[in-house]
Enzyme design. Structure first.
Site, PDB file in Angstrom:
ATOM      1  N   PRO A   1       0.821  -1.221   0.000  1.00 21.85           N
ATOM      2  CA  PRO A   1       0.000   0.000   0.000  1.00 21.85           C
ATOM      3  C   PRO A   1       0.854   1.270   0.000  1.00 21.85           C
ATOM      4  O   PRO A   1       0.356   2.361  -0.240  1.00 21.85           O
ATOM      5  CB  PRO A   1      -0.815  -0.110   1.298  1.00 21.85           C
ATOM      6  CG  PRO A   1      -0.107  -1.100   2.138  1.00 21.85           C
ATOM      7  CD  PRO A   1       0.643  -2.019   1.220  1.00 21.85           C
TER       8      PRO A   1
ATOM      9  N   GLU B   1       2.043  -8.193   9.152  1.00 20.42           N
ATOM     10  CA  GLU B   1       2.249  -6.765   9.391  1.00 20.42           C
ATOM     11  C   GLU B   1       3.085  -6.114   8.292  1.00 20.42           C
ATOM     12  O   GLU B   1       2.790  -5.031   7.807  1.00 20.42           O
ATOM     13  CB  GLU B   1       2.912  -6.561  10.767  1.00 20.42           C
ATOM     14  CG  GLU B   1       3.017  -5.107  11.195  1.00 20.42           C
ATOM     15  CD  GLU B   1       1.674  -4.383  11.215  1.00 20.42           C
ATOM     16  OE1 GLU B   1       0.666  -5.023  11.571  1.00 20.42           O
ATOM     17  OE2 GLU B   1       1.640  -3.191  10.846  1.00 20.42           O
TER      18      GLU B   1
ATOM     19  N   ARG C   1      -4.059  -8.420 -20.312  1.00 19.82           N
ATOM     20  CA  ARG C   1      -5.041  -8.060 -21.347  1.00 19.82           C
ATOM     21  C   ARG C   1      -4.500  -7.040 -22.332  1.00 19.82           C
ATOM     22  O   ARG C   1      -5.094  -6.830 -23.388  1.00 19.82           O
ATOM     23  CB  ARG C   1      -6.381  -7.644 -20.733  1.00 19.82           C
ATOM     24  CG  ARG C   1      -6.363  -6.386 -19.945  1.00 19.82           C
ATOM     25  CD  ARG C   1      -7.627  -6.260 -19.109  1.00 19.82           C
ATOM     26  NE  ARG C   1      -8.844  -6.233 -19.903  1.00 19.82           N
ATOM     27  CZ  ARG C   1      -9.248  -5.201 -20.625  1.00 19.82           C
ATOM     28  NH1 ARG C   1      -8.517  -4.098 -20.659  1.00 19.82           N
ATOM     29  NH2 ARG C   1     -10.383  -5.248 -21.312  1.00 19.82           N
TER      30      ARG C   1
ATOM     31  N   ASP D   1     -10.948   1.370 -24.030  1.00 16.60           N
ATOM     32  CA  ASP D   1     -11.214   1.221 -22.596  1.00 16.60           C
ATOM     33  C   ASP D   1     -10.934   2.520 -21.843  1.00 16.60           C
ATOM     34  O   ASP D   1     -10.135   3.356 -22.293  1.00 16.60           O
ATOM     35  CB  ASP D   1     -10.311   0.137 -22.002  1.00 16.60           C
ATOM     36  CG  ASP D   1     -10.884  -1.257 -22.177  1.00 16.60           C
ATOM     37  OD1 ASP D   1     -12.079  -1.383 -22.483  1.00 16.60           O
ATOM     38  OD2 ASP D   1     -10.116  -2.220 -22.000  1.00 16.60           O
TER      39      ASP D   1
END
Ligand code: SAM
Length: 254
Positions: A87, A114, A152, A167
């Site tokens: 993150p 963690e 893709r 897209d």
């Protein structure tokens, strides 16, 4: 293209990697994926992969020695980049997917618990990718997201190459609305222009609707985009429509 995924939970990958377009791409040899169990590189008899953090505190930290053995076993002497899903990484987007799709091989490291030992990040990871500003239990879902988004874009993976060209994000806009049969459903009609067979008018309609959707939902994308002459004209038309409707803000739900 080849993906090596390092994880403590290889079983999580079976479904997503074998179904649909990812499954077909592997069967047709356009992409290959190896999922490696980090635990196989724990040398003690209990196969311990984590330990408590130095300095105390909650959670377990994945051990540097186990992770480095796992990375080195997969990477060998190659120059393959190691991406740690975290993150704290750069937030993944379509441009990054397109850049990664140019590489022959990627190693994706999924963390868990963690955190991983900081020394791995500093010396064995080339860059970190986040799939958004929220914290997941592990890097497995983010690794699948990266594999899917990159795969893709590989030549030959989608039946019709043009389908990803239109897209969302591909040309700095959100995708236009789509309709299929029946032309009328419970009194709701498909826009007339789409039934006209007039390709130029359809292309113009779609571009205008992509612009409309982008202004309403993601005006930030338009700020970064180099607009063509046609796009500028269509934006002028939309501005005139909005002002006729008395719309002052750009939120579609208003
Ligand atoms: N303590 C870490 C922090 O706050 O940055 C979060 C650790 S998280 C519970 C466990 C693992 O999930 C991470 O090591 C990472 O591999 C993965 N992960 C969680 N959220 C993610 C995200 N948004 N993008 C990519 N990976 C993520």
């Amino acid at each position: 293209m080849h993906f090596d995924i390092l994880t403590l939970f290889p079983e999580m990958f079976a479904g997503p990697l074998t179904a649909s377009i990812l499954g077909k791409a592997q069967k047709s040899g356009l992409v290959s994926v190896d999922v490696w169990n980090i635990r196989d590189h724990a040398l003690d008899k209990h196969k311990i992969v984590d330990d408590t953090p130095y300095g105390g505190g909650a959670g377990m930290v994945l051990k540097v020695d186990v992770l480095v053995r796992a990375i080195e076993a997969v990477k060998g002497d190659s120059e393959t980049p190691v991406i740690y899903l975290s993150p704290q990484g750069q937030v993944f987007n379509q441009d990054m997917a397109a850049q990664l799709a140019k590489l022959p091989r990627l190693i994706l490291l999924s963390g868990h618990y963690e955190e991983i030992d900081e020394r791995v990040r500093q010396h064995w990871v080339d860059f970190e990718l986040s799939i958004g500003d929220y914290v997941l239990t592990g890097g497995e879902l983010p690794a699948m997201v990266v594999v899917d988004a990159v795969t893709r874009l590989l030549p030959g993976v989608l039946g019709d190459e043009s389908s990803f060209q239109q897209d969302s994000f591909q040309n700095g806009l959100l995708d236009h609305p789509h309709y299929t049969r029946p032309a009328t459903f419970r009194g709701m009609n498909v826009p007339e222009v789409l039934l006209s067979g007039h390709h130029d008018n359809i292309a113009r309609y779609r571009l205008k609707e992509a612009l409309r959707r982008t202004i309403m939902r993601r005006p930030d994308l338009l700020e970064k985009k180099d607009l063509s002459m046609e796009e500028r004209q269509l934006l002028d038309e939309l501005a005139a429509e909005f002002s006729a409707e008395g719309r002052v803000n750009t939120n579609e739900s208003d």
